[in-house]
Design a protein around this motif. Structure first.
Motif, short mmCIF file in Angstrom:
data_model
loop_
_atom_site.label_atom_id
_atom_site.label_comp_id
_atom_site.label_asym_id
_atom_site.label_seq_id
_atom_site.Cartn_x
_atom_site.Cartn_y
_atom_site.Cartn_z
N LEU A 131 0.91 -1.06 -0.01
CA LEU A 131 0.11 0.03 0.00
C LEU A 131 0.83 1.19 -0.22
CD1 LEU A 131 -2.97 1.12 0.23
CD2 LEU A 131 -2.56 1.22 2.69
N VAL A 132 0.88 2.04 -0.99
CA VAL A 132 1.64 3.47 -1.30
C VAL A 132 0.65 4.37 -1.17
CG1 VAL A 132 3.30 4.36 -2.73
CG2 VAL A 132 3.18 1.81 -2.39
N VAL A 133 1.35 5.49 -0.36
CA VAL A 133 0.48 6.84 -0.58
C VAL A 133 1.46 7.89 -1.03
CG1 VAL A 133 -1.14 6.52 1.32
CG2 VAL A 133 1.39 7.34 2.04
N GLY A 134 1.11 8.99 -1.63
CA GLY A 134 2.09 9.91 -2.41
C GLY A 134 1.56 11.19 -2.63
N LEU A 135 2.48 12.12 -2.70
CA LEU A 135 2.07 13.49 -2.84
C LEU A 135 3.00 14.16 -3.81
CD1 LEU A 135 0.38 15.79 -1.71
CD2 LEU A 135 2.27 16.25 -0.05
N GLY A 136 2.29 14.81 -4.91
CA GLY A 136 3.25 15.41 -5.74
C GLY A 136 2.92 16.77 -6.37
N SER A 145 -1.31 17.00 -6.19
CA SER A 145 -1.85 15.93 -6.16
C SER A 145 -1.56 14.91 -5.05
CB SER A 145 -1.77 15.28 -7.47
OG SER A 145 -0.13 14.69 -7.71
N GLY A 146 -2.50 14.02 -4.86
CA GLY A 146 -2.15 13.18 -3.82
C GLY A 146 -2.59 11.72 -4.26
N MET A 147 -2.18 10.82 -3.95
CA MET A 147 -2.37 9.35 -4.56
C MET A 147 -2.28 8.19 -3.38
SD MET A 147 -0.65 6.44 -5.35
CE MET A 147 0.97 6.85 -5.39
N ILE A 148 -3.13 7.34 -3.72
CA ILE A 148 -3.07 6.19 -2.97
C ILE A 148 -3.18 4.88 -3.79
CG2 ILE A 148 -5.50 5.99 -2.36
CD1 ILE A 148 -4.83 4.66 0.55
N SER A 149 -2.26 3.84 -3.41
CA SER A 149 -2.24 2.83 -4.40
C SER A 149 -2.21 1.41 -3.88
CB SER A 149 -1.09 3.05 -5.46
OG SER A 149 -0.92 1.73 -6.28
N TRP A 150 -2.93 0.41 -3.98
CA TRP A 150 -2.87 -0.76 -3.33
C TRP A 150 -2.72 -1.90 -4.45
CZ3 TRP A 150 -6.80 -4.99 -2.70
CH2 TRP A 150 -6.25 -5.98 -1.92
N SER A 151 -1.47 -2.73 -4.47
CA SER A 151 -1.39 -3.76 -5.26
C SER A 151 -0.96 -4.95 -4.64
CB SER A 151 -0.16 -3.44 -6.36
OG SER A 151 0.99 -2.94 -5.43
N CYS A 152 -1.24 -6.23 -5.40
CA CYS A 152 -1.12 -7.55 -4.88
C CYS A 152 -0.81 -8.47 -5.82
CB CYS A 152 -2.50 -7.95 -4.30
SG CYS A 152 -3.37 -6.81 -3.01
N SER A 153 -0.34 -9.72 -5.51
CA SER A 153 0.09 -10.48 -6.41
C SER A 153 -0.15 -12.00 -5.71
CB SER A 153 1.64 -10.60 -6.95
OG SER A 153 2.58 -10.51 -5.90
N TYR A 154 -0.15 -12.93 -6.53
CA TYR A 154 -0.39 -14.23 -6.05
C TYR A 154 0.24 -15.10 -7.20
CZ TYR A 154 -2.07 -18.83 -4.40
OH TYR A 154 -2.23 -20.06 -3.72
N GLN A 155 1.17 -15.69 -6.79
CA GLN A 155 2.18 -16.21 -7.69
C GLN A 155 2.45 -15.33 -8.93
OE1 GLN A 155 0.31 -20.15 -8.70
NE2 GLN A 155 1.12 -20.93 -6.53
N ASP A 156 2.07 -15.75 -10.07
CA ASP A 156 2.49 -14.85 -11.23
C ASP A 156 1.35 -14.08 -11.82
OD1 ASP A 156 0.70 -17.01 -12.17
OD2 ASP A 156 2.15 -17.10 -14.08
N LEU A 157 0.27 -14.00 -10.91
CA LEU A 157 -1.02 -13.18 -11.18
C LEU A 157 -0.92 -11.82 -10.23
CD1 LEU A 157 -3.59 -13.08 -12.72
CD2 LEU A 157 -4.82 -13.95 -10.60
N VAL A 158 -1.05 -10.72 -10.84
CA VAL A 158 -0.90 -9.47 -10.04
C VAL A 158 -2.00 -8.54 -10.59
CG1 VAL A 158 0.38 -7.30 -10.09
CG2 VAL A 158 1.56 -9.48 -10.59
N TRP A 159 -2.59 -7.82 -9.68
CA TRP A 159 -3.57 -6.93 -9.73
C TRP A 159 -3.72 -5.66 -8.69
CZ3 TRP A 159 -3.76 -11.35 -7.11
CH2 TRP A 159 -4.26 -11.53 -5.79
#
Length: 201
Positions: A21-26, A58-72
């Motif tokens: 989980l990543v939060v950002g500011l730019g 701008s502000g941002m929040i990003s959530w990314s996951c992976s299970y084996q070779d599947l990423v979403w």
């Protein structure tokens, strides 16, 4: 543009399931020219200029996951646009993107074909206290993309077509979105999709 992100949650040590989980500011500085004129001396509309001429945050929040070779993953950003010297301001813009991909690795190459959905909303362009008709945007795009990585270099290409558009009188309509990009990774020890080489340490 200058953007910084902070990894609020990072669980990349699992054998199968990983997520972050990543939060950002730019900030975006007005480097593009915004005062081009027609041959008769009238100013070209802002959306056809080389830039908006405004300082944006701008502000941002990003959530990314992976299970084996599947990423979403999914990311949401909100941009507050400043006012330029012509008293023009694009009202705050919200953008959301989600994707799913499968990772394919071959020697030093990693390929990630993707399915993508993109949403964007803004009330449009305001000049002084006047909201300009035809600049409202509320749409959802869907399409396919490809990300390719060679060692520390990254390449991306995507094409998205409209699934939904809220259009009122004089509002602009989008026919589609084509984007391409190049990136460079200065070094990281862990990857969401399992890429890890001696060069990345």
């Amino acid at each position: 543009s200058l953007f910084a992100g902070y990894h609020l949650i990072e669980k990349l040590d699992g054998k199968k399931f990983k997520h972050r989980l990543v939060v950002g500011l730019g900030v975006k500085v007005p480097t593009g020219k915004s005062d081009y004129l027609y041959s008769d001396g009238d100013r070209i509309p802002i959306f056809l200029q080389g830039g908006t001429g405004s300082l944006d945050v701008s502000g941002m929040i990003s959530w990314s996951c992976s299970y084996q070779d599947l990423v979403w993953g999914i990311s949401v950003s909100n941009k507050y646009n400043g006012t330029n010297k012509y008293d023009e301001q694009i009202l705050p813009t919200t953008t959301s993107t989600c994707f799913i991909t499968r990772v394919h690795e071959k020697k030093n190459w990693t390929f990630m074909p993707q399915m993508q959905i993109h949403q964007q909303y803004t009330q449009g362009l305001q000049v002084g206290e006047y909201l300009v008709p035809g600049t409202f945007t509320n749409l959802i795009l869907a399409g396919a993309g490809l990300e390719a990585y060679y060692k520390k270099m990254g390449f991306s290409l995507s094409l998205q077509l409209p699934m939904y558009q809220e259009v009122y009188y004089m509002d602009m309509k989008i026919a589609g979105k084509l984007s391409a990009g190049i990136s460079y990774n200065f070094g990281t020890g862990k990857y969401l999709c399992g890429r890890k080489t001696e060069e990345s340490k």
